[in-house]
Design a protein around this motif. Sequence first.
Motif, PDB file in Angstrom:
ATOM      1  N   ALA A  39     -53.219  -5.690   5.200  1.00 53.40           N
ATOM      2  CA  ALA A  39     -54.091  -6.738   4.681  1.00 53.40           C
ATOM      3  C   ALA A  39     -53.291  -7.825   3.986  1.00 53.40           C
ATOM      4  N   GLY A  40     -53.861  -9.028   3.933  1.00 53.94           N
ATOM      5  CA  GLY A  40     -53.228 -10.153   3.262  1.00 53.94           C
ATOM      6  C   GLY A  40     -53.455 -10.122   1.758  1.00 53.94           C
ATOM      7  N   VAL A  41     -53.099 -11.230   1.117  1.00 50.77           N
ATOM      8  CA  VAL A  41     -53.150 -11.312  -0.351  1.00 50.77           C
ATOM      9  C   VAL A  41     -54.579 -11.121  -0.871  1.00 50.77           C
ATOM     10  N   LEU A  42     -55.504 -11.878  -0.324  1.00 50.81           N
ATOM     11  CA  LEU A  42     -56.856 -11.896  -0.881  1.00 50.81           C
ATOM     12  C   LEU A  42     -57.554 -10.541  -0.734  1.00 50.81           C
ATOM     13  N   ALA A  43     -57.569 -10.005   0.476  1.00 49.53           N
ATOM     14  CA  ALA A  43     -58.267  -8.737   0.695  1.00 49.53           C
ATOM     15  C   ALA A  43     -57.600  -7.611  -0.094  1.00 49.53           C
ATOM     16  N   SER A  44     -56.287  -7.663  -0.210  1.00 47.53           N
ATOM     17  CA  SER A  44     -55.588  -6.637  -0.985  1.00 47.53           C
ATOM     18  C   SER A  44     -56.018  -6.691  -2.439  1.00 47.53           C
ATOM     19  N   ALA A  45     -56.065  -7.908  -2.992  1.00 47.57           N
ATOM     20  CA  ALA A  45     -56.434  -8.053  -4.402  1.00 47.57           C
ATOM     21  C   ALA A  45     -57.886  -7.641  -4.633  1.00 47.57           C
ATOM     22  N   PHE A  46     -58.765  -8.038  -3.723  1.00 45.71           N
ATOM     23  CA  PHE A  46     -60.166  -7.638  -3.830  1.00 45.71           C
ATOM     24  C   PHE A  46     -60.310  -6.126  -3.723  1.00 45.71           C
ATOM     25  N   GLY A  47     -59.590  -5.554  -2.782  1.00 42.22           N
ATOM     26  CA  GLY A  47     -59.695  -4.115  -2.563  1.00 42.22           C
ATOM     27  C   GLY A  47     -59.276  -3.334  -3.787  1.00 42.22           C
ATOM     28  N   MET A  48     -58.369  -3.902  -4.556  1.00 46.97           N
ATOM     29  CA  MET A  48     -57.866  -3.206  -5.740  1.00 46.97           C
ATOM     30  C   MET A  48     -58.831  -3.344  -6.915  1.00 46.97           C
ATOM     31  N   ASP A  49     -59.712  -4.343  -6.871  1.00 46.93           N
ATOM     32  CA  ASP A  49     -60.590  -4.612  -8.011  1.00 46.93           C
ATOM     33  C   ASP A  49     -62.016  -4.165  -7.679  1.00 46.93           C
ATOM     34  N   GLY A 108     -51.997  -6.976  -3.456  1.00 46.25           N
ATOM     35  CA  GLY A 108     -51.763  -8.381  -3.132  1.00 46.25           C
ATOM     36  C   GLY A 108     -50.446  -8.917  -3.671  1.00 46.25           C
ATOM     37  N   THR A 109     -49.818  -8.202  -4.604  1.00 42.75           N
ATOM     38  CA  THR A 109     -48.594  -8.752  -5.196  1.00 42.75           C
ATOM     39  C   THR A 109     -47.428  -8.733  -4.203  1.00 42.75           C
ATOM     40  N   VAL A 110     -47.206  -7.602  -3.543  1.00 45.06           N
ATOM     41  CA  VAL A 110     -46.086  -7.559  -2.593  1.00 45.06           C
ATOM     42  C   VAL A 110     -46.398  -8.450  -1.387  1.00 45.06           C
ATOM     43  N   GLN A 111     -47.697  -8.553  -1.051  1.00 45.61           N
ATOM     44  CA  GLN A 111     -48.097  -9.420   0.068  1.00 45.61           C
ATOM     45  C   GLN A 111     -47.787 -10.884  -0.273  1.00 45.61           C
ATOM     46  N   GLY A 112     -48.092 -11.306  -1.505  1.00 45.69           N
ATOM     47  CA  GLY A 112     -47.787 -12.674  -1.928  1.00 45.69           C
ATOM     48  C   GLY A 112     -46.288 -12.932  -1.932  1.00 45.69           C
ATOM     49  N   PHE A 113     -45.548 -11.949  -2.388  1.00 40.29           N
ATOM     50  CA  PHE A 113     -44.083 -12.058  -2.408  1.00 40.29           C
ATOM     51  C   PHE A 113     -43.537 -12.255  -0.989  1.00 40.29           C
ATOM     52  N   LEU A 114     -44.056 -11.468  -0.046  1.00 39.95           N
ATOM     53  CA  LEU A 114     -43.578 -11.581   1.340  1.00 39.95           C
ATOM     54  C   LEU A 114     -43.978 -12.916   1.956  1.00 39.95           C
ATOM     55  N   GLU A 115     -45.149 -13.420   1.588  1.00 37.78           N
ATOM     56  CA  GLU A 115     -45.539 -14.766   2.046  1.00 37.78           C
ATOM     57  C   GLU A 115     -44.517 -15.799   1.544  1.00 37.78           C
ATOM     58  N   MET A 116     -44.157 -15.686   0.273  1.00 40.60           N
ATOM     59  CA  MET A 116     -43.249 -16.662  -0.334  1.00 40.60           C
ATOM     60  C   MET A 116     -41.860 -16.622   0.290  1.00 40.60           C
ATOM     61  N   ASN A 133     -32.051  -8.467  -2.149  1.00 42.73           N
ATOM     62  CA  ASN A 133     -32.449  -9.660  -2.906  1.00 42.73           C
ATOM     63  C   ASN A 133     -33.353 -10.554  -2.079  1.00 42.73           C
ATOM     64  N   ALA A 134     -34.221 -11.257  -2.785  1.00 40.86           N
ATOM     65  CA  ALA A 134     -35.109 -12.218  -2.129  1.00 40.86           C
ATOM     66  C   ALA A 134     -34.353 -13.502  -1.861  1.00 40.86           C
ATOM     67  N   MET A 135     -34.561 -14.084  -0.700  1.00 46.87           N
ATOM     68  CA  MET A 135     -34.013 -15.395  -0.383  1.00 46.87           C
ATOM     69  C   MET A 135     -35.201 -16.250   0.036  1.00 46.87           C
ATOM     70  N   PRO A 136     -35.863 -16.890  -0.943  1.00 39.44           N
ATOM     71  CA  PRO A 136     -37.134 -17.577  -0.669  1.00 39.44           C
ATOM     72  C   PRO A 136     -37.059 -18.510   0.531  1.00 39.44           C
ATOM     73  N   GLY A 137     -38.050 -18.378   1.391  1.00 44.68           N
ATOM     74  CA  GLY A 137     -38.096 -19.214   2.584  1.00 44.68           C
ATOM     75  C   GLY A 137     -37.247 -18.682   3.717  1.00 44.68           C
ATOM     76  N   ARG A 138     -36.370 -17.730   3.421  1.00 40.97           N
ATOM     77  CA  ARG A 138     -35.458 -17.226   4.461  1.00 40.97           C
ATOM     78  C   ARG A 138     -35.628 -15.739   4.714  1.00 40.97           C
ATOM     79  N   GLY A 139     -35.973 -14.998   3.696  1.00 41.03           N
ATOM     80  CA  GLY A 139     -36.174 -13.569   3.902  1.00 41.03           C
ATOM     81  C   GLY A 139     -35.516 -12.734   2.824  1.00 41.03           C
ATOM     82  N   LEU A 140     -34.928 -11.627   3.278  1.00 37.70           N
ATOM     83  CA  LEU A 140     -34.284 -10.691   2.362  1.00 37.70           C
ATOM     84  C   LEU A 140     -32.805 -10.581   2.689  1.00 37.70           C
TER      85      LEU A 140
END
Length: 356
Positions: free
Chosen positions: A121-131, A105-113, A74-81
């Motif tokens: 790669a981070g959120v932005l480059a991942s999302a760009f790379g996919m599009d 970029g979706t799992v990257q954003g989730f891990l940031e949160m 389970n996700a524990m926002p701000g704390r980890g998993l």
Amino acid sequence: PKLNIVILYGGKTGEHQVSRVSAGSVIRNIDRSRYKLLLVGIDEEGVWHLQDETELEKVIAGSDPEIQPGNEVNAMPGRGLGVNGKLLKIDLVFPVLHGTFGEDGTVQGFLEMIGLPYAGAGVLASAFGMDKVKAKELWRKEGLSVVPFIRYSRQDHEAQEVTPEVLFTRWSSELGAPFFVKPCRAGSSVGISKVRRPEQLAQALDTAFHFDNDLLIETSINAREIECSVLGNREIRSFPPGEVISSHDFYDYSGKYLDPKGARLEIPADLSPASTQRIRNMAEEAFKALGGQGLARVDFFVDRDSGSIFINEVNTMPGFTSISMYPKMCEAGGLSYRELLNELIRLGLERHSERS
Ligand code: ADP
Ligand code: MG
Ligand code: MG
């Protein structure tokens, strides 16, 4: 003390199997005297499951990681998993995931949160790379050459009052024939067709629209396919390019995964020193333009007639087994698979510490 590294694999994606094969290779080759591994498998529904030690032992002995249900993560926002409300001790997550919900970029954003460092790669480059359209528009703006293309959406298609024959005439006069029809956000060549004749177009559009609402229609280049590994956060390094020599009409899904004779890899590629340097520079530039961090495999077309070099796409989590193109090209540049894994972990931790 050892760093606690989560290896994340599987996923709710068409590339679930490929991910498990890549993860198996990472697990067997990573330096286990430096890292304690926690295996987390994502099932086809998207649920995360912590695996026990016996699963790890099985993978080390040679099998691909499986996803045994039981300990839901389970996700524990701000704390980890956590598992059952108990926080897991984690230093970094290594997402060995391909395609949608993995390298987009979706799992990257989730891990940031949730506040965990991660490799790649981070959120932005991942999302760009996919599009593919967004990436090409950006590169073109930056003065990097891409193959001529048209974007075509389902909305455009539904508003069209024209037959595929008329569309074929329009596109082939603008782009030449044959041309390629591709889904904007996909990988592994799924949904891609090479259209030579008007009567092939309706089927090609149907196939591509099955995977995405946005398509690219692209000039077909009679080209050598050259790929280049890049690695780094602010300082980007590139490695000697390699070539994929496909025995199929183009490098399609079966040539990638099903037909053992579908493609041959030549590393390093047989290129002049000038072309090699040009491709490496372009790979670094293309990655930087997307705000890239971590790694990417930048793929090129080199026109057989004119010698022109075009950037085709970036893959921010390319095939990652020890015999895959990305790690092999790093090895050709003096970075072993094991050292590459160390470097990706170091880069992930560095990015995290600079942000927080
Ligand atoms: P994917 O992300 O699915 O790998 P690509 O854009 O790389 O998508 O296309 C897959 C393959 O199709 C390429 O490796 C190449 O063999 C062929 N291909 C795609 N676009 C073109 C093009 N414009 N000209 C020639 N071949 C192409
Ligand atoms: Mg791709
Ligand atoms: Mg490709």
